[in-house]
Design a protein around this motif. Structure first.
Motif, PDB file in Angstrom:
ATOM      1  N   ASP A  35      -0.987  -7.569  -8.796  1.00  0.00           N
ATOM      2  CA  ASP A  35       0.418  -7.907  -8.565  1.00  0.00           C
ATOM      3  C   ASP A  35       1.337  -7.208  -9.563  1.00  0.00           C
ATOM      4  N   ILE A  57       2.006  -3.723  -8.327  1.00  0.00           N
ATOM      5  CA  ILE A  57       2.925  -3.719  -7.190  1.00  0.00           C
ATOM      6  C   ILE A  57       4.361  -3.940  -7.654  1.00  0.00           C
ATOM      7  N   TRP A  58       4.577  -4.946  -8.493  1.00  0.00           N
ATOM      8  CA  TRP A  58       5.946  -5.259  -8.923  1.00  0.00           C
ATOM      9  C   TRP A  58       6.502  -4.202  -9.871  1.00  0.00           C
ATOM     10  N   GLY A  96       5.661  -1.055  -9.754  1.00  0.00           N
ATOM     11  CA  GLY A  96       5.943   0.067  -8.863  1.00  0.00           C
ATOM     12  C   GLY A  96       7.240  -0.136  -8.106  1.00  0.00           C
ATOM     13  N   ALA A  97       7.497  -1.362  -7.688  1.00  0.00           N
ATOM     14  CA  ALA A  97       8.759  -1.652  -7.001  1.00  0.00           C
ATOM     15  C   ALA A  97       9.943  -1.450  -7.948  1.00  0.00           C
ATOM     16  N   SER A 137      10.429   2.291  -8.409  1.00  0.00           N
ATOM     17  CA  SER A 137      11.030   2.833  -7.189  1.00  0.00           C
ATOM     18  C   SER A 137      12.511   2.481  -7.101  1.00  0.00           C
ATOM     19  N   VAL A 144       2.992   1.128  -5.754  1.00  0.00           N
ATOM     20  CA  VAL A 144       2.948  -0.015  -4.849  1.00  0.00           C
ATOM     21  C   VAL A 144       1.775   0.114  -3.878  1.00  0.00           C
TER      22      VAL A 144
END
Length: 71
Positions: free
Chosen positions: A2, A5-6, A8-9, A12, A64
């Protein structure tokens, strides 16, 4: 995964902010009514920011996707 993912967000989103900044900067220059050479020089000055922001955004999206695949 997680965290990947976060983060990477967030990366981005940072790249997206840079892209919006470069769009706004070029739009302001176009409205200023500069000559063709001055306009070209201003757009060339913004181009590294645009490309760098695009690269950062792609890296964030890759993070992500990697987090989704590993998670």
């Amino acid at each position: 995964m997680d965290i990947l993912i976060w983060s990477g967000a967030a990366v981005s989103l940072l790249g997206l902010c840079g892209l919006v900044y470069s769009i706004v900067r070029v739009a302001r220059v176009r409205k200023a009514g500069l000559s063709d050479d001055e306009l070209r020089a201003a757009v060339q000055a913004v181009m590294p920011i645009n490309l760098g922001s695009l690269f950062v955004s792609v890296l964030g999206l890759m993070m992500v996707i990697l987090g989704i695949f590993l998670g």
